[in-house]
Scaffold this motif. Structure first.
Motif, short mmCIF file in Angstrom:
data_model
loop_
_atom_site.label_atom_id
_atom_site.label_comp_id
_atom_site.label_asym_id
_atom_site.label_seq_id
_atom_site.Cartn_x
_atom_site.Cartn_y
_atom_site.Cartn_z
N ALA A 65 17.27 34.94 -7.02
CA ALA A 65 15.96 34.48 -7.46
C ALA A 65 15.82 32.97 -7.27
O ALA A 65 14.78 32.48 -6.80
N VAL A 66 16.85 32.22 -7.61
CA VAL A 66 16.82 30.76 -7.47
C VAL A 66 16.82 30.38 -6.00
O VAL A 66 16.08 29.47 -5.57
N ALA A 67 17.63 31.05 -5.18
CA ALA A 67 17.66 30.75 -3.75
C ALA A 67 16.29 30.99 -3.11
O ALA A 67 15.82 30.18 -2.30
N ARG A 68 15.65 32.07 -3.48
CA ARG A 68 14.36 32.41 -2.87
C ARG A 68 13.24 31.47 -3.33
O ARG A 68 12.38 31.09 -2.52
N ASN A 69 13.24 31.09 -4.58
CA ASN A 69 12.08 30.41 -5.15
C ASN A 69 12.19 28.90 -5.24
O ASN A 69 11.16 28.20 -5.15
N PHE A 231 13.71 23.22 -0.07
CA PHE A 231 12.89 22.70 -1.16
C PHE A 231 13.31 21.28 -1.55
O PHE A 231 12.85 20.75 -2.57
N GLY A 232 14.19 20.67 -0.76
CA GLY A 232 14.69 19.34 -1.06
C GLY A 232 15.83 19.40 -2.08
O GLY A 232 16.09 20.43 -2.70
N ILE A 233 16.51 18.27 -2.23
CA ILE A 233 17.63 18.23 -3.18
C ILE A 233 17.15 18.43 -4.61
O ILE A 233 17.88 18.95 -5.47
N SER A 234 15.90 18.05 -4.89
CA SER A 234 15.36 18.26 -6.24
C SER A 234 15.26 19.74 -6.56
O SER A 234 15.41 20.15 -7.71
N GLY A 235 15.02 20.56 -5.54
CA GLY A 235 15.00 22.00 -5.75
C GLY A 235 16.35 22.53 -6.18
O GLY A 235 16.46 23.40 -7.05
N THR A 296 14.30 33.55 2.26
CA THR A 296 12.92 33.99 2.04
C THR A 296 12.80 35.50 1.89
O THR A 296 11.79 36.00 1.38
N ASP A 297 13.82 36.23 2.34
CA ASP A 297 13.79 37.70 2.30
C ASP A 297 14.61 38.28 1.17
O ASP A 297 14.69 39.50 1.03
N LEU A 298 15.24 37.44 0.37
CA LEU A 298 16.11 37.93 -0.70
C LEU A 298 15.29 38.66 -1.77
O LEU A 298 14.18 38.24 -2.11
N ASN A 299 15.88 39.72 -2.29
CA ASN A 299 15.26 40.46 -3.40
C ASN A 299 15.69 39.78 -4.70
O ASN A 299 16.89 39.72 -5.00
N PRO A 300 14.76 39.26 -5.50
CA PRO A 300 15.15 38.51 -6.70
C PRO A 300 15.77 39.35 -7.81
O PRO A 300 16.37 38.80 -8.72
N SER A 301 15.66 40.67 -7.75
CA SER A 301 16.20 41.50 -8.82
C SER A 301 17.51 42.20 -8.44
O SER A 301 18.33 42.47 -9.31
N SER A 302 17.71 42.50 -7.15
CA SER A 302 18.96 43.14 -6.72
C SER A 302 19.40 42.50 -5.41
O SER A 302 19.58 43.18 -4.38
N GLY A 303 19.56 41.19 -5.44
CA GLY A 303 19.75 40.39 -4.23
C GLY A 303 20.90 40.81 -3.35
O GLY A 303 20.72 41.03 -2.14
#
Length: 505
Positions: A65-69, A231-235, A296-303
């Motif tokens: 979820a963190v990687a995707r968003n 998303f930059g280093i701040s992400g 961008t294609d990762l599933n945030p619930s069952s990655g």
């Protein structure tokens, strides 16, 4: 002036360290045999409880979820930053665990060094955070369990698939609520039995994570890792604040001090071992996750399961889903255990009604507190989305880290002669870094999270003023204790330590 003369304080009695002062230092007294837990946990079981608390939803759900968003492949940096902050605080916790062989974790530590009111604020804060963590990891579990059920042709009705707002037609996350209640039942079976189950499940979980790493490295496409920080280093730093709850399981582990054999020595070792093993696994899985599938294609619930299914490894995807469910069960176990032991400590010391802290006469566990926490966490898991609960857990634990790091720093210089089973290295730099890291990570959290924490703490202060302040003075009368009494605390089932006894191997 006589060297024994103590200058009078100009503070009102309520703000002092005397019998009526809210800053008096308190230490729990030895409980009679029928009201205390039994010391049965050795180094291996303690380490497994720690790993069980650390590796779970963070690696199986939140990382994707963190990687995707917010972070992309730089989720690796998110975990490294969170791990560095956690390590600084872990050193402080380990030093306290080597001095205070009592349940209550940071509540007990802070009440002993900084005073009763500080201990209560931290304890009340963590009671909510631990319960919320149980809920958030159960929510993470439900995505993988749903993945498994779909694979075998079992489809739950839409209303039972998640909390409101997580999908069309979702009303309640039935699976997440059910796991909370099931873990509460397991914990009330007794420490020895439940710890054995936890150890077996954690070993299975580690094996599956290693399988993910070994197979995953053969399927990495380096193109998926570019750009590394979209998303930059701040992400990546924002991601660190979100995943932080995934790397502090040793905090819950420290609440098991009264169930640990030779806890002064073994609890600090278990904390360090569990954090070190978990961080190595986290880093390797982050590389695999973002290398096997584009962020961008990762599933945030069952990655992880979804990523492996996308590259044709459906059988392994199902095995991973089993590991995720097992892993999240162990996290739920560790933090529910921590919450119930914390509640036991607060009730034992008079800050909350004794009814909640009652020990089961046969199984020697705080069964009432366990069931209350199980029910409350089931409700939270059933009706709240994962992100709202995750941020709520982080801010509370980060606050506790700031206070504990400050307390261990103060005690090292005011009472350097006390027995310590572990000594925090790099004094005073490491605990100061722990405080700075924690405040910095807190600054990335949403303002709504601060408001929720503030509201909870106000409720806690009202309870303290209306009940705890008077009741704790009946349970633990007098002014501030002499912290030299820490050396006399027993970490065995005997009433006092025996310096001639051969230490257990």
């Amino acid at each position: 002036m006589s060297p024994h003369h103590t200058p009078k304080s100009h503070l009102p009695p309520l703000l002092g360290r005397g019998p009526q002062g809210v800053f008096r230092r308190t230490l729990p007294s030895e409980q009679p045999a029928d009201k205390r837990m039994v010391r049965t946990l050795g180094l291996t079981q303690l380490t497994m409880i720690g790993i069980g608390a650390i590796i779970g939803a963070g690696i199986f759900s939140l990382a994707s979820a963190v990687a995707r968003n917010v972070a992309g492949p730089a989720v690796l940096i998110s975990f490294l930053v969170a791990g560095a902050a956690s390590l600084c605080a872990a050193f402080a916790y380990a030093e306290f665990a080597g001095m205070v062989p009592k349940a209550g974790s940071s509540y007990t530590y802070c009440a002993a060094v900084l005073g009763e009111i500080v201990g209560w604020i931290v304890g009340w804060d963590l009671l909510l955070e631990y319960t919320a963590i149980v809920a958030v990891v159960a929510i993470g579990m439900s995505g993988y369990l749903g993945f498994l059920l779909d694979a075998v042709g079992i489809h739950l009705p839409t209303w039972a698939l998640g909390a409101p707002g997580t999908g069309d037609g979702h009303r309640v996350d039935v699976l997440a609520a059910a796991i909370c209640l099931a873990v509460a039942w397991l914990l009330t079976r007794g420490t020895r039995t439940s710890a054995r189950v936890e150890t077996v499940l954690t070993i299975i979980k580690i094996g599956i994570v290693l399988l993910v790493i070994v197979v995953g490295f053969t399927k990495i496409n380096t193109d998926n890792l570019t750009p590394f920080a979209p998303f930059g280093i701040s992400g990546a730093f924002t991601g660190a604040a979100t995943v932080f709850f995934a790397v502090f399981g040793y905090d819950a582990l420290s609440t098991a001090a009264e169930e640990s054999v030779e806890s002064r020595k073994k609890l600090p070792k278990a904390m360090m071992l569990s954090l070190a093993i978990s961080m190595v696994l986290y880093v390797l899985v982050c590389i695999v996750l973002t290398g096997v599938q584009r962020y961008t294609d990762l599933n945030p619930s069952s990655g992880i399961s979804s990523a492996f299914a996308k590259v044709g490894l459906n059988g392994l995807a199902n095995v991973i889903a089993v590991g995720a469910v097992i892993g999240i069960v162990t996290v739920t176990f560790s933090f529910m255990m921590g919450a119930s032991r914390l509640w036991y400590a607060l009730s034992r010391d008079g800050l909350m009604p004794a009814w909640f802290g009652a020990i089961h006469p046969k199984r020697k566990v705080p069964h009432r507190a366990t069931w209350v926490i199980g029910v409350v966490s089931a409700v939270l898991a059933g009706v709240l989305p994962i992100n709202a609960v995750a941020e709520l857990t982080n801010i509370g634990v980060l606050l506790a880290f700031v206070v504990v790091s400050a307390a261990v720093l103060i005690l090292r210089y005011t009472k350097p002669h006390l027995k310590r089973g572990f000594r925090c290295p790099g004094m005073p730099v490491v605990p100061i870094l722990g405080m700075v890291f924690s405040v910095w990570l807190m600054s990335f959290l949403e303002w709504e999270t601060w408001v929720r924490l503030g509201g909870w703490l106000v409720v806690g202060l009202v309870i303290y003023a209306a009940y705890g302040y008077r009741r704790t003075r009946r349970v633990m009368p007098g002014g501030s204790v002499d912290l030299d009494a820490l050396d006399d605390m027993s970490d065995s089932d005997e009433p006092a330590p025996d310096p001639e006894r051969e230490p257990a191997r």
